[in-house]
Design a protein around this motif. Structure first.
Motif, mmCIF file in Angstrom:
data_model
loop_
_atom_site.group_PDB
_atom_site.id
_atom_site.type_symbol
_atom_site.label_atom_id
_atom_site.label_comp_id
_atom_site.label_asym_id
_atom_site.label_seq_id
_atom_site.Cartn_x
_atom_site.Cartn_y
_atom_site.Cartn_z
ATOM 1 N N THR A 4 0.831 -1.207 0.000
ATOM 2 C CA THR A 4 0.000 0.000 0.000
ATOM 3 C C THR A 4 0.864 1.255 0.000
ATOM 4 N N GLN A 5 1.893 1.259 0.820
ATOM 5 C CA GLN A 5 2.791 2.412 0.883
ATOM 6 C C GLN A 5 3.503 2.623 -0.452
ATOM 7 N N ALA A 6 3.983 1.553 -1.059
ATOM 8 C CA ALA A 6 4.685 1.663 -2.342
ATOM 9 C C ALA A 6 3.755 2.179 -3.436
ATOM 10 N N LEU A 7 2.517 1.732 -3.418
ATOM 11 C CA LEU A 7 1.577 2.155 -4.451
ATOM 12 C C LEU A 7 1.143 3.603 -4.286
ATOM 13 N N ARG A 8 1.205 4.126 -3.068
ATOM 14 C CA ARG A 8 0.850 5.533 -2.853
ATOM 15 C C ARG A 8 1.758 6.472 -3.637
ATOM 16 N N ASP A 9 2.985 6.030 -3.878
ATOM 17 C CA ASP A 9 3.954 6.870 -4.560
ATOM 18 C C ASP A 9 3.802 6.872 -6.078
ATOM 19 N N LEU A 10 2.950 5.996 -6.606
ATOM 20 C CA LEU A 10 2.735 5.963 -8.048
ATOM 21 C C LEU A 10 1.803 7.092 -8.467
ATOM 22 N N PRO A 11 2.074 7.704 -9.605
ATOM 23 C CA PRO A 11 1.167 8.763 -10.070
ATOM 24 C C PRO A 11 -0.183 8.178 -10.470
ATOM 25 N N ALA A 12 -1.244 8.850 -10.078
ATOM 26 C CA ALA A 12 -2.593 8.375 -10.377
ATOM 27 C C ALA A 12 -2.870 8.352 -11.875
ATOM 28 N N GLU A 13 -2.260 9.239 -12.606
ATOM 29 C CA GLU A 13 -2.515 9.303 -14.032
ATOM 30 C C GLU A 13 -1.772 8.230 -14.822
ATOM 31 N N GLY A 14 -1.069 7.333 -14.154
ATOM 32 C CA GLY A 14 -0.290 6.296 -14.817
ATOM 33 C C GLY A 14 -1.131 5.172 -15.396
ATOM 34 N N ILE A 15 -2.417 5.134 -15.112
ATOM 35 C CA ILE A 15 -3.280 4.079 -15.616
ATOM 36 C C ILE A 15 -4.565 4.710 -16.149
ATOM 37 N N SER A 16 -5.027 4.192 -17.256
ATOM 38 C CA SER A 16 -6.243 4.744 -17.860
ATOM 39 C C SER A 16 -7.452 4.390 -16.999
ATOM 40 N N PRO A 17 -8.503 5.189 -17.080
ATOM 41 C CA PRO A 17 -9.713 4.875 -16.305
ATOM 42 C C PRO A 17 -10.279 3.491 -16.639
ATOM 43 N N ALA A 18 -10.217 3.101 -17.904
ATOM 44 C CA ALA A 18 -10.741 1.787 -18.293
ATOM 45 C C ALA A 18 -9.902 0.663 -17.680
ATOM 46 N N ALA A 19 -8.589 0.807 -17.713
ATOM 47 C CA ALA A 19 -7.713 -0.212 -17.132
ATOM 48 C C ALA A 19 -7.916 -0.287 -15.623
ATOM 49 N N ARG A 20 -8.073 0.857 -14.981
ATOM 50 C CA ARG A 20 -8.311 0.892 -13.532
ATOM 51 C C ARG A 20 -9.613 0.165 -13.201
ATOM 52 N N ALA A 21 -10.666 0.450 -13.955
ATOM 53 C CA ALA A 21 -11.963 -0.188 -13.718
ATOM 54 C C ALA A 21 -11.857 -1.699 -13.928
ATOM 55 N N ASN A 22 -11.140 -2.117 -14.961
ATOM 56 C CA ASN A 22 -10.972 -3.550 -15.209
ATOM 57 C C ASN A 22 -10.234 -4.232 -14.067
ATOM 58 N N LEU A 23 -9.180 -3.602 -13.567
ATOM 59 C CA LEU A 23 -8.427 -4.178 -12.449
ATOM 60 C C LEU A 23 -9.279 -4.265 -11.185
ATOM 61 N N LEU A 24 -9.998 -3.193 -10.884
ATOM 62 C CA LEU A 24 -10.852 -3.208 -9.694
ATOM 63 C C LEU A 24 -11.927 -4.280 -9.802
ATOM 64 N N ASN A 25 -12.522 -4.419 -10.975
ATOM 65 C CA ASN A 25 -13.543 -5.460 -11.171
ATOM 66 C C ASN A 25 -12.948 -6.850 -11.017
ATOM 67 N N ALA A 26 -11.732 -7.041 -11.531
ATOM 68 C CA ALA A 26 -11.074 -8.342 -11.411
ATOM 69 C C ALA A 26 -10.819 -8.692 -9.948
ATOM 70 N N PHE A 27 -10.342 -7.738 -9.169
ATOM 71 C CA PHE A 27 -10.066 -8.004 -7.756
ATOM 72 C C PHE A 27 -11.354 -8.218 -6.971
ATOM 73 N N ARG A 28 -12.371 -7.467 -7.295
ATOM 74 C CA ARG A 28 -13.643 -7.606 -6.571
ATOM 75 C C ARG A 28 -14.345 -8.920 -6.867
ATOM 76 N N SER A 29 -14.125 -9.475 -8.053
ATOM 77 C CA SER A 29 -14.826 -10.694 -8.433
ATOM 78 C C SER A 29 -14.100 -11.967 -8.024
ATOM 79 N N ARG A 30 -12.901 -11.816 -7.451
ATOM 80 C CA ARG A 30 -12.151 -13.004 -6.999
ATOM 81 C C ARG A 30 -12.864 -13.644 -5.825
ATOM 82 N N PRO A 31 -12.924 -14.957 -5.817
ATOM 83 C CA PRO A 31 -13.575 -15.660 -4.677
ATOM 84 C C PRO A 31 -12.755 -15.581 -3.423
#
Length: 77
Positions: A50-77
């Protein structure tokens, strides 16, 4: 006796780190943490990640890619 197992612990890590566990659940979480070296290491890894990811720029990932990643993590059993 603590009835929280490691799987339940892992499921509650984010809620714990955000300070959103209820008092009883937080007490069981902390009791489990004191008894389980594996979960202690897991919590530390999540904190470091979490700490390491805080240092990444938010604009480094497209909104579509971010949404896809969040959906993938949320749908994991």
């Amino acid at each position: 006796m603590n009835d929280l197992d490691c799987r339940q612990f892992v499921e509650q890590v984010t809620t714990f780190l955000e300070g959103d566990l209820g008092a009883d659940a937080e007490q069981r979480f902390i009791e489990h943490l004191a008894l389980c070296d594996g979960c202690d290491r897991y919590l530390d890894q999540i904190r470091q990640t979490t700490q390491a990811l805080r240092d990444l720029p938010a604009e480094g990932i497209s909104p579509a890619a971010r949404a896809n990643l969040l959906n993938a993590f949320r749908s994991r059993p």
